[in-house]
Motif scaffolding. Structure first.
Motif, short mmCIF file in Angstrom:
data_model
loop_
_atom_site.label_atom_id
_atom_site.label_comp_id
_atom_site.label_asym_id
_atom_site.label_seq_id
_atom_site.Cartn_x
_atom_site.Cartn_y
_atom_site.Cartn_z
N LEU A 178 -7.53 -0.54 9.80
CA LEU A 178 -7.67 -0.69 8.35
C LEU A 178 -7.76 -2.17 7.96
O LEU A 178 -8.36 -2.52 6.95
N GLN A 179 -7.14 -3.03 8.77
CA GLN A 179 -7.28 -4.49 8.52
C GLN A 179 -8.75 -4.88 8.54
O GLN A 179 -9.22 -5.63 7.68
N ASP A 224 -1.83 11.38 8.63
CA ASP A 224 -2.31 10.54 7.53
C ASP A 224 -1.16 9.91 6.74
O ASP A 224 -1.24 8.78 6.29
N GLN A 225 -0.09 10.70 6.60
CA GLN A 225 1.06 10.20 5.81
C GLN A 225 1.93 9.25 6.61
O GLN A 225 2.81 8.61 6.06
N ARG A 226 1.70 9.20 7.92
CA ARG A 226 2.54 8.32 8.74
C ARG A 226 2.02 6.89 8.75
O ARG A 226 2.64 6.02 9.36
N VAL A 227 0.89 6.66 8.12
CA VAL A 227 0.39 5.28 7.99
C VAL A 227 1.21 4.61 6.89
O VAL A 227 1.11 4.99 5.73
N PRO A 228 2.04 3.65 7.26
CA PRO A 228 3.01 3.14 6.28
C PRO A 228 2.37 2.40 5.10
O PRO A 228 2.80 2.56 3.96
N THR A 229 1.38 1.58 5.39
CA THR A 229 0.69 0.84 4.33
C THR A 229 -0.79 0.75 4.68
O THR A 229 -1.16 0.86 5.85
N ARG A 230 -1.62 0.54 3.67
CA ARG A 230 -3.07 0.43 3.89
C ARG A 230 -3.63 -0.85 3.27
O ARG A 230 -4.83 -1.04 3.21
N ASP A 231 -2.78 -1.71 2.80
CA ASP A 231 -3.23 -2.92 2.09
C ASP A 231 -3.30 -4.13 3.02
O ASP A 231 -2.71 -4.12 4.10
N SER A 232 -4.00 -5.14 2.58
CA SER A 232 -4.09 -6.39 3.35
C SER A 232 -4.20 -7.57 2.39
O SER A 232 -4.52 -7.40 1.21
N LYS A 285 -2.74 -19.80 4.04
CA LYS A 285 -2.49 -19.65 2.61
C LYS A 285 -3.36 -18.48 2.10
O LYS A 285 -4.49 -18.28 2.59
N PRO A 286 -2.83 -17.70 1.15
CA PRO A 286 -3.59 -16.52 0.73
C PRO A 286 -4.87 -16.87 -0.02
O PRO A 286 -4.89 -17.78 -0.85
N LEU A 287 -5.96 -16.17 0.32
CA LEU A 287 -7.22 -16.30 -0.40
C LEU A 287 -7.36 -15.18 -1.43
O LEU A 287 -8.07 -15.32 -2.40
N SER A 288 -6.72 -14.06 -1.11
CA SER A 288 -6.83 -12.90 -2.01
C SER A 288 -5.44 -12.42 -2.35
O SER A 288 -4.46 -12.82 -1.70
N SER A 289 -5.37 -11.56 -3.34
CA SER A 289 -4.10 -10.88 -3.59
C SER A 289 -4.02 -9.70 -2.62
O SER A 289 -4.95 -9.43 -1.87
N ASP A 290 -2.89 -9.01 -2.67
CA ASP A 290 -2.71 -7.84 -1.83
C ASP A 290 -3.61 -6.71 -2.35
O ASP A 290 -3.56 -6.38 -3.52
N PHE A 291 -4.44 -6.14 -1.50
CA PHE A 291 -5.35 -5.10 -1.98
C PHE A 291 -5.61 -4.05 -0.89
O PHE A 291 -5.42 -4.32 0.31
N THR A 292 -6.03 -2.87 -1.32
CA THR A 292 -6.45 -1.82 -0.39
C THR A 292 -7.92 -1.53 -0.66
O THR A 292 -8.29 -1.15 -1.77
N GLY A 293 -8.77 -1.73 0.34
CA GLY A 293 -10.20 -1.49 0.17
C GLY A 293 -10.52 0.00 0.09
O GLY A 293 -9.68 0.84 0.44
#
Lengths: 420, 299
Positions: free
Chosen positions: A166-167, A382-390, A404-412
């Motif tokens: 997912l990353q 499917d529910q065992r995926v703890p997070t899907r954001d990057s 340093k962060p370029l983006s905020s935390d988001f899920t595509g």
């Protein structure tokens, strides 16, 4: 008179019986006191809970990854112990050096399986793959420091963080949907193992989901020392964005080789591909500073995050020599989940392995002090995926953790819809 | 065409690294019939010493390199003097196991001394130094690797053909007892072989590290990749190690460069097995390798 035959028969019976007796000894560690049921690794008299750590303490993965994660885990629980423990129970560790080897991981797991209540840290995709069936047979919960999507399906494994697959999808979501690049020419370079295959799966899903112009998928062997052929392929393909599912040493050589060949695409590093130690290589520092890293979690030192202040204090107190490091932070954050399971099991009055599993299934959501986004756990794969954001980070040597962060935390879009 | 030539150049440079490492194996085997499994860790120690000398002690690369060579030569000589000399006449398997022991000791010493972290490698060049010819980048480090290998091979050729000690080594390799009868000091020959092999292997490691930019305690595994090269060249042949190294380097890089054009089921990871496939193929035709000596025994 005792005959020779009788004597040897007695010896044989004794030898045959020993493993059975040993097995009984190993499995009869359950006990109860004051309404609290206890399993292996729990001493009700001394009020201690023993957890296992299976991590490389030597070898190439130890310094950049294994030791910082293990330090993070220990710092978290040292703090817990110094503040009364979990309902008065102190947590202690049995640590084993796996050298990132699946064979050693199995050997070390078997050495400690009867001494521990659960594994608080098992580092690496392949080593964790090697013990997953053993752990399932033992009903042993394993907090796995790996982001392999394939391991998210396993009943007794606890993943923390967004899987590699997912990353990759989130990285290309950033390029297409956030930066607005249409049909970018993209490629992936991945190491030919389970970790690399997870990155490749994500890349292929991203190609389809975001209509990427896929121009190359290049692999290399873990033991490769020369990457000219792979880099020449990438250069010839004309890829503008190259995703790297690699480990730090290979990252260094690949980027340097590309620079030497006059090829300078936008490198996007899977989270394990980056280590702050790469910035200590003088020749590499200017080359890698254009690269992006896909990861997640709070930036080191960002005290606006609730858990950061405590983590920094614990790091300074228990591991003062530990440099700012995302892996230390990962180990510390991972321990929020272990702590929540132990706490819940304690409240349920059941500190056996099955009690821990029931506690884990009933957790639903765990807040990790903002160091990582809250993790959610259910019972289906499917529910065992703890997070899907990057978060997409830029490599930056001036920052404490080198990014340093370029983006905020988001899920595509692709990551939110991906099924395991 | 530029793509192909780039791969050939990289393969030749990589092959020279294998050749240098392979030479270390061959020299020891030729002199004493021992396969030294600690060769990779000698390379590791030497490379770490050179890196430390440049980065921590701020010595120029050209001073750090001889220092690294000196350290590994000393290790090789001490090991030969204190351990192997007492093992003369013992079964080769026993000696082989001892070299595995040395391998583990040296790797542990590196971890204890430098830690298990990745450290920067010493390099006298900037990453981009070199020049372009017809779209092919000829990097300084690769050019130096090829040049050093050629010069070293010429020097070894001269040493083994024209010098007293070179001839003594060849005589000892042919027949140890006859060499002793002719007044050759076999112990000195062994010591010379170990020192020479340690130095050449370290040189290969330092040249390899220049391109890697960073090294870690697994760096010594590079010696294992050189193994098919010396087997296919002929374990007891100096020229075989060189030719074998270049063949393996070229085929490995060329396969990696073109494997993506093959169907995925064949192409993925093909370059990982190509050196071994070539080795098996050549051994089927020539069981003693391309340049190995065929042993004839009277029965």
């Amino acid at each position: 008179m005792v005959t020779k035959r009788f004597f040897f028969a007695c010896i044989l019976i004794l030898l045959a019986g020993l493993p059975i007796l040993a097995g009984c000894a190993g499995s009869s560690t359950g006990s109860s006191s004051g309404g609290l049921k206890a399993g292996p690794g729990v001493d009700l008299n001394k009020k201690t809970i023993t957890l296992g750590i299976l991590s490389p303490y030597s070898g190439p993965v130890a310094g950049p990854v294994g030791i910082p994660i293990a330090n993070g885990v220990k710092a978290f629980f040292y703090h817990v112990n110094d503040h009364g423990g979990i309902n008065g129970f102190k947590v202690q560790f049995v640590e084993q050096d796996t050298q990132y080897s699946p064979q050693l991981e199995v050997q070390k797991y078997n050495q400690i399986r009867n001494q521990v209540l659960m594994i608080a840290d098992s580092l690496g995709t392949q080593p964790t793959f090697a013990i997953k069936d053993l752990a399932a047979a033992d009903h042993m919960l394993v907090s796995a420091a790996t982001l392999s999507s394939a391991l998210a399906r396993e009943k007794y494994l606890i993943l923390v963080g967004t899987p590699y697959r997912l990353q990759v999808e989130n990285a290309f979501d950033y390029i297409v949907n956030k930066l607005g690049v249409k049909n970018p020419a993209t490629a992936i370079i991945y190491q030919n193992d389970d970790y690399g295959q997870d990155g490749l799966t994500g890349y292929r899903e991203a190609v389809s989901a975001y209509h990427l112009h896929d121009v190359a998928q290049v692999s290399f062997a873990v033991n490769d020392t020369d990457f000219t052929a792979q880099v020449a392929q990438l250069k010839a393909s004309g890829a503008k964005y190259v995703f790297m599912t690699t480990l730090p040493t290979a990252t260094a050589t690949i980027i340097a080789t590309a620079y030497k060949l006059g090829y300078n695409p936008q490198w996007i590093l899977q989270s394990p591909a980056f280590s702050i130690q790469l910035l200590a290589v003088p020749a590499l520092k200017p080359l890698i500073s254009r690269a992006w890293v896909v990861s997640q979690g709070a930036a080191w030192g960002d005290t606006s995050v609730p858990g950061m202040k405590q983590m920094l204090e614990d790091q300074a107190k228990y591991f003062p020599k530990q440099q700012p490091d995302g892996y230390f932070e990962f180990g510390y954050a991972e321990s929020y989940v272990t702590y929540a399971i132990l706490k819940k099991a304690m409240e349920n009055g059941d500190l056996t392995r099955d009690g821990l599993f029931r506690a884990f299934e009933s957790l639903q959501s765990v807040d990790m002090g903002g160091l990582l986004p809250p993790a959610h756990y259910g019972s289906t794969p499917d529910q065992r995926v703890p997070t899907r954001d990057s978060v997409i980070y830029q490599v930056d040597a001036t920052q404490p953790a080198g990014v340093k962060p370029l983006s905020s935390d988001f899920t595509g879009v692709a990551a939110s819809q991906s099924h395991f | 065409m530029a793509y192909f030539l780039q791969l050939v150049f990289a393969g030749a440079a990589q092959g020279c690294i294998y050749a240098l490492i392979g030479l270390g194996f061959s020299i020891i085997f030729k002199a004493s019939q021992v396969i030294n499994f600690a060769q990779g860790e000698l390379l590791l120690v030497g490379t770490y010493v050179v890196a430390s000398a440049v980065l921590n002690w701020h010595l120029p690369f050209l001073l750090a390199l001889p220092l690294g060579l000196l350290v590994t030569i000393l290790i090789g000589l001490l090991f030969e003097r204190l351990v192997l000399r007492r093992m003369i006449g013992r079964p080769p398997f026993t000696i082989l196991m001892i070299t595995i022991g040395l391998d583990i000791i040296l790797r542990t010493l590196v971890v204890v001394g430098w830690g298990s972290r990745t450290i920067p490698a010493a390099t006298p060049f900037t990453v981009t130094s070199g020049f372009n010819v017809a779209g092919v980048h000829l990097g300084s480090s690769d050019l130096w690797t090829i040049a050093v290998t050629i010069v070293l091979c010429a020097a070894l050729y001269y040493f083994f053909r024209r010098t007293r000690y070179g001839l003594a080594m060849r005589a000892t390799a042919l027949d140890q007892e006859a060499a002793l009868a002719m007044g050759i000091d076999v112990r000195t020959v062994y010591a010379l072989a170990w020192g020479l092999a340690a130095a050449i292997t370290t040189l290969g490691g330092v040249l390899l590290a220049i391109d890697s930019l960073a090294i870690d305690p697994n760096f010594g595994n590079a010696a294992l990749v050189a193994f098919p090269a010396i087997i296919l060249g002929g374990l007891d042949s100096i020229s075989g190690a060189v030719v074998g190294g270049v063949i393996i380097g070229l085929t490995s890089v060329l396969t990696a460069g073109y494997e993506s054009r093959l169907p995925a089921v064949v192409g993925t990871g093909l370059h990982e097995v190509t050196p071994y496939l070539i080795m098996i193929l050549i051994l089927l035709i020539r069981p003693y390798g391309l340049f190995g000596s065929r042993k004839v025994e009277r029965v």
